[in-house]
Motif scaffolding. Structure first.
Motif, mmCIF file in Angstrom:
data_model
loop_
_atom_site.group_PDB
_atom_site.id
_atom_site.type_symbol
_atom_site.label_atom_id
_atom_site.label_comp_id
_atom_site.label_asym_id
_atom_site.label_seq_id
_atom_site.Cartn_x
_atom_site.Cartn_y
_atom_site.Cartn_z
ATOM 1 N N LEU A 82 41.961 115.846 11.101
ATOM 2 C CA LEU A 82 42.909 116.828 10.570
ATOM 3 C C LEU A 82 44.254 116.714 11.280
ATOM 4 C CD1 LEU A 82 43.457 119.095 8.628
ATOM 5 C CD2 LEU A 82 42.561 120.710 10.316
ATOM 6 N N LEU A 85 45.913 113.712 9.690
ATOM 7 C CA LEU A 85 46.348 114.011 8.327
ATOM 8 C C LEU A 85 47.586 114.905 8.326
ATOM 9 C CD1 LEU A 85 42.843 114.546 6.722
ATOM 10 C CD2 LEU A 85 44.579 112.989 5.822
ATOM 11 N N VAL A 150 44.587 123.283 3.351
ATOM 12 C CA VAL A 150 43.254 122.993 3.872
ATOM 13 C C VAL A 150 42.315 124.083 3.359
ATOM 14 C CG1 VAL A 150 41.872 122.482 5.906
ATOM 15 C CG2 VAL A 150 44.343 122.061 5.942
ATOM 16 N N VAL A 182 43.223 119.072 1.690
ATOM 17 C CA VAL A 182 42.171 118.559 2.563
ATOM 18 C C VAL A 182 40.970 119.472 2.387
ATOM 19 C CG1 VAL A 182 41.409 118.224 4.937
ATOM 20 C CG2 VAL A 182 43.673 117.462 4.245
ATOM 21 N N THR A 211 41.837 114.801 -0.026
ATOM 22 C CA THR A 211 41.159 114.057 1.029
ATOM 23 C C THR A 211 39.998 114.905 1.528
ATOM 24 O OG1 THR A 211 43.197 112.945 1.717
ATOM 25 C CG2 THR A 211 41.387 113.017 3.310
ATOM 26 N N ALA A 230 36.304 110.631 6.790
ATOM 27 C CA ALA A 230 37.258 111.109 5.798
ATOM 28 C C ALA A 230 37.251 110.179 4.596
ATOM 29 C CB ALA A 230 38.663 111.193 6.391
#
Length: 416
Positions: A82, A85, A150, A182, A211, A230
């Motif tokens: 994370l 990303l 997220v 995400v 993702t 991922a």
């Protein structure tokens, strides 16, 4: 951003970063896989070796998410992914309220604002679509640049599973605003009633802008063996994002230790010992969560029925007057009080982005299993774990604390 370091409480911005443990001894076959690779001295490549990445592709394929070989990466835990990303995508970050404790700190670490978005009453993990649109509008009006949302369909901390219709509306709203998503799917394999609960990945709805991140400590590995994978979108967008993430992971030297990588690949291949343990563990923690939920509600607190994971998220707001007798007026004080009284960690809701003044905590079911490996294995093997003496004692301890608070609250209620 609202203050997260309240006077008199010390630093409370971060943590707990660890996921709720399953409390069980390590599966012997996993230990054997790790031990067999302990003599390997060569470094694993950044982003994961071929064996682990192929295992991850197979894992997602079995869940209806076919994945190209160049669109997978691995790292020592989901927080590393994370962080990479967030750095790669740039811009401001949007997260639901509440959310996993480790989501927002990585944005702050990079100097990026993290904006919390309200979730609907029935579930956590996925923002309300109208609240999301309003938050994006407000952030842009104030000069911000929201780029990343997220979310989590199977949620920590609320232990709920977002209904598909809500997810669809939120994903559509995010796509309309040009956000990248995400999807933290760490808990997707811990759904308590998998044949009765519909769980969809946002990657099934918006494959070009999602993702997927999965921390293997959710279902497959001990929390002390950090490993996560991922899945990036196909096409040019996914290619570029994958490359940037690998650059960040390289700068961090974020590589999985070789023995852990071998054990992770073994687990992701889902051989029979792994799937049997996972099925038994999910069934056990589902029973414990339902029992703890019943105790919490009977004690006068509020809580959504847990649907996934190894935790629940009660709201002790109705017991506020009883807690005030003990000097408890916010989530940090509630955390301190329950941790002492229950003899187990009870992180307050402020650690998950909830308001400090709200009296919410996350309780882990692992601490109901007993104090020794023998007691925990007995729970796993028993057809009636709730009848075991040490489990009953743990539930009675929780009941006693809540009953005392309820009695205190009733005693101090003003006369009508």
């Amino acid at each position: 951003m609202r203050r997260t370091d309240p006077e008199g409480h010390g630093p409370v911005r971060y943590g707990p970063s660890t996921l709720p443990d399953d409390g069980l001894p390590v599966l012997p076959e996993l230990s054997a896989a790790l031990a067999a690779a302990a003599g390997r001295a060569a470094e694993r490549p950044i982003g994961g070796g071929t064996g682990l990445l192929d295992a991850a592709r197979g894992y997602w394929l079995r869940r209806g998410l076919p994945t190209d070989s160049g669109h997978v990466a691995a790292a020592p835990g989901a927080p590393s992914l994370l962080l990479a990303l967030t750095a790669a995508l740039g811009g401001d970050v949007l997260v639901p309220r509440p959310c996993a404790a480790w989501w927002a700190p990585y944005a702050r670490l990079l100097g990026r604002p993290a904006f919390h978005v309200a979730t609907p009453a029935e579930s956590g993990g996925v923002p309300d679509p109208y609240a999301l649109l309003e938050t994006v509008r407000r952030v842009r009006a104030e000069g911000g640049d929201p780029r990343l949302l997220v979310l989590s369909v199977a949620d920590d901390p609320t232990a709920t599973v977002a209904p598909p219709e809500l997810l669809h509306e939120t994903v559509e709203a995010a796509a309309g605003e040009g956000l990248h998503l995400v999807s933290d799917e760490t808990w997707r394999d811990t759904v308590h009633l998998p044949h009765e609960t519909v769980l969809l990945s946002p990657a099934e709805m918006l494959p070009e802008r999602v993702t997927v991140v999965t921390d293997l400590a959710g279902a497959f590995l001990p929390t002390g063996w950090p490993a996560a994978v991922a899945r990036f979108p196909a096409g040019g967008t996914g290619d570029a994002l994958h490359a940037r993430v690998l650059d960040v992971l390289t700068a961090l030297d974020a590589r999985i230790a070789a023995p852990v990588a071998v054990a992770a690949a073994y687990a992701l291949d889902e051989p029979e010992p792994v799937t049997a343990r996972l099925t038994a563990s999910v069934r056990l923690h589902a029973r414990l969560a339902r029992a703890a939920h019943a105790v919490v509600v009977a004690g006068g607190a509020l809580a959504r029925p847990p649907q996934a994971g190894r935790h629940l998220y009660p709201d002790l707001g109705p017991l506020r007057s009883g807690l005030a007798v003990h000097g408890v007026g916010d989530a940090q004080e509630l955390e301190d009080f329950l941790t002492t009284r229950l003899g187990m960690p009870a992180p307050g809701g402020h650690r998950f982005g909830d308001d400090l003044g709200a009296l919410r905590v996350r309780l882990s079911t692992a601490h109901l299993l007993g104090d020794t490996d023998e007691e925990r294995v007995e729970c796993l093997m028993s057809p009636a774990p709730l009848e075991l003496p040490h489990v009953q004692r743990a539930l009675m301890s929780l009941k006693s604390v809540l009953d005392d608070l309820r009695d205190d609250a009733q005693r101090w209620e003003p006369p009508r």
